[in-house]
Design a protein around this motif. Sequence first.
Motif, PDB file in Angstrom:
ATOM      1  N   THR A 182       0.648  -1.366  -0.158  1.00 47.69           N
ATOM      2  CA  THR A 182      -0.061   0.122   0.002  1.00 47.69           C
ATOM      3  C   THR A 182       0.782   1.283  -0.049  1.00 47.69           C
ATOM      4  O   THR A 182       2.130   1.255   0.359  1.00 47.69           O
ATOM      5  N   ILE A 183       0.486   2.190  -0.195  1.00 48.85           N
ATOM      6  CA  ILE A 183       0.980   3.703  -0.423  1.00 48.85           C
ATOM      7  C   ILE A 183       0.056   4.813   0.297  1.00 48.85           C
ATOM      8  O   ILE A 183      -1.148   4.578   0.285  1.00 48.85           O
ATOM      9  N   ALA A 184       0.488   5.579   0.980  1.00 48.56           N
ATOM     10  CA  ALA A 184      -0.063   7.044   1.534  1.00 48.56           C
ATOM     11  C   ALA A 184      -0.063   8.176   0.916  1.00 48.56           C
ATOM     12  O   ALA A 184      -0.503   9.145   1.106  1.00 48.56           O
ATOM     13  N   GLY A 185       0.690   8.084  -0.602  1.00 46.20           N
ATOM     14  CA  GLY A 185       0.660   9.305  -1.250  1.00 46.20           C
ATOM     15  C   GLY A 185       1.656   9.059  -2.295  1.00 46.20           C
ATOM     16  O   GLY A 185       2.125   8.376  -2.680  1.00 46.20           O
ATOM     17  N   HIS A 186       1.811  10.284  -3.230  1.00 44.56           N
ATOM     18  CA  HIS A 186       2.610  10.147  -4.355  1.00 44.56           C
ATOM     19  C   HIS A 186       3.212  11.584  -4.371  1.00 44.56           C
ATOM     20  O   HIS A 186       2.711  12.623  -4.407  1.00 44.56           O
ATOM     21  N   THR A 187       4.708  11.517  -5.364  1.00 43.37           N
ATOM     22  CA  THR A 187       4.915  12.761  -5.595  1.00 43.37           C
ATOM     23  C   THR A 187       5.510  12.367  -7.029  1.00 43.37           C
ATOM     24  O   THR A 187       5.995  11.621  -7.541  1.00 43.37           O
ATOM     25  N   VAL A 188       5.233  13.180  -8.020  1.00 41.62           N
ATOM     26  CA  VAL A 188       5.667  13.307  -9.348  1.00 41.62           C
ATOM     27  C   VAL A 188       6.752  14.278  -9.827  1.00 41.62           C
ATOM     28  O   VAL A 188       6.511  15.586  -9.477  1.00 41.62           O
ATOM     29  N   ILE A 189       8.014  13.627 -10.173  1.00 45.00           N
ATOM     30  CA  ILE A 189       9.107  14.560 -10.201  1.00 45.00           C
ATOM     31  C   ILE A 189       9.643  14.627 -11.641  1.00 45.00           C
ATOM     32  O   ILE A 189       9.838  13.756 -12.177  1.00 45.00           O
ATOM     33  N   ASP A 190      10.218  15.666 -12.267  1.00 43.14           N
ATOM     34  CA  ASP A 190      11.025  15.834 -13.171  1.00 43.14           C
ATOM     35  C   ASP A 190      12.357  15.312 -12.792  1.00 43.14           C
ATOM     36  O   ASP A 190      13.034  15.994 -12.101  1.00 43.14           O
ATOM     37  N   SER A 191      12.619  14.141 -13.450  1.00 41.28           N
ATOM     38  CA  SER A 191      13.912  13.516 -12.922  1.00 41.28           C
ATOM     39  C   SER A 191      15.235  14.421 -13.226  1.00 41.28           C
ATOM     40  O   SER A 191      16.102  14.379 -12.261  1.00 41.28           O
ATOM     41  N   ILE A 192      15.254  14.943 -14.502  1.00 34.96           N
ATOM     42  CA  ILE A 192      16.466  15.752 -14.690  1.00 34.96           C
ATOM     43  C   ILE A 192      16.721  17.063 -13.774  1.00 34.96           C
ATOM     44  O   ILE A 192      17.600  17.140 -13.294  1.00 34.96           O
ATOM     45  N   GLU A 193      15.632  17.714 -13.580  1.00 35.83           N
ATOM     46  CA  GLU A 193      15.485  18.757 -12.617  1.00 35.83           C
ATOM     47  C   GLU A 193      15.831  18.411 -11.363  1.00 35.83           C
ATOM     48  O   GLU A 193      16.668  19.192 -10.626  1.00 35.83           O
ATOM     49  N   ASN A 218       5.992   6.137   2.781  1.00 37.21           N
ATOM     50  CA  ASN A 218       5.160   5.184   2.149  1.00 37.21           C
ATOM     51  C   ASN A 218       4.412   5.722   0.982  1.00 37.21           C
ATOM     52  O   ASN A 218       3.422   6.126   1.343  1.00 37.21           O
ATOM     53  N   ARG A 219       5.106   5.747  -0.065  1.00 37.56           N
ATOM     54  CA  ARG A 219       4.450   6.714  -1.129  1.00 37.56           C
ATOM     55  C   ARG A 219       5.354   6.407  -2.403  1.00 37.56           C
ATOM     56  O   ARG A 219       6.241   5.466  -2.284  1.00 37.56           O
ATOM     57  N   ALA A 220       4.689   6.383  -3.569  1.00 36.01           N
ATOM     58  CA  ALA A 220       5.170   6.401  -4.682  1.00 36.01           C
ATOM     59  C   ALA A 220       5.855   7.643  -5.419  1.00 36.01           C
ATOM     60  O   ALA A 220       5.565   8.730  -5.335  1.00 36.01           O
ATOM     61  N   LEU A 221       7.071   7.313  -5.757  1.00 37.34           N
ATOM     62  CA  LEU A 221       8.003   8.579  -6.435  1.00 37.34           C
ATOM     63  C   LEU A 221       7.856   8.162  -8.100  1.00 37.34           C
ATOM     64  O   LEU A 221       8.216   7.145  -8.219  1.00 37.34           O
ATOM     65  N   VAL A 222       7.211   9.231  -8.519  1.00 40.55           N
ATOM     66  CA  VAL A 222       7.173   9.084 -10.319  1.00 40.55           C
ATOM     67  C   VAL A 222       8.113  10.121 -10.720  1.00 40.55           C
ATOM     68  O   VAL A 222       8.060  11.056 -10.628  1.00 40.55           O
ATOM     69  N   PHE A 223       9.238   9.311 -11.459  1.00 37.22           N
ATOM     70  CA  PHE A 223      10.102  10.235 -12.096  1.00 37.22           C
ATOM     71  C   PHE A 223       9.773  10.149 -13.815  1.00 37.22           C
ATOM     72  O   PHE A 223       9.512   9.304 -14.418  1.00 37.22           O
TER      73      PHE A 223
END
Length: 238
Positions: free
Chosen positions: A137-148, A167-172
């Motif tokens: 399970t996850i409790a949140g997410h962050t969407v990130i520009d990988s290069i920046e 406890n989250r998903a990091l989206v690059f």
Amino acid sequence: MSERERDPRGELGEKIAGEVALSDDPGATIRKWRTEFDVSQTTLADELGVSASVVSDYESGRRASPGIGFVRRVVEGLLDIDERRGGGRIRQHARVISAGFESDIVHDLREYAATIPLSRFYDAIDATEVAEGTATTIAGHTVIDSIEAITRLSSEEFYRLYGQSTNRALVFTAVSRGESPLVAMRVVTPTPSAVVLHGMTPESLWEHAPKLARVDGFALAVTDLPLSEMLERLRDLP
């Protein structure tokens, strides 16, 4: 300034207007923000009381660069439309800014009211898991520009991408094969529950990526859903 005193709408409006004013191609910048707000040319034109061709001409450069009066109307129009739809874009901007990041680094940062199955997160963004982690399970997410993120953030700032919980998903996003994000995760402690590499298929993934994810104990997945559609689907999560 305290959270209560902040004006998310005003801050976002100033950001949009500033970007348009400083852009070498103001029409393209207007188009970028209109698309970000998921507003059609026709809808924006109706909001401004002009024909759709006027908006199209400005965005394509067929008309001279828009004056400050028109830019102000466009900004106010986009914000008004967003507020009538529930204010999702304004709230998203406020979350990113309150976490201390610029929106060119962090596309979205969310905490959920309750944990959700990681599989549900994958389904929402058409992600394919290539390495299983320990969390389900996850409790949140962050969407990130990988290069920046990798080139501009210190290790301490990178850790703030976790928001309230690891406890989250990091989206690059802006990923080519996945080497840089996976190597970066090796020096970040603790690691998130899951990492998703955007713009990729399992076949285009760096061959060592799944092994590194397993060693560090987080789930790894890929998705090639268009960025705007992925962000829109993520906004529908609780």
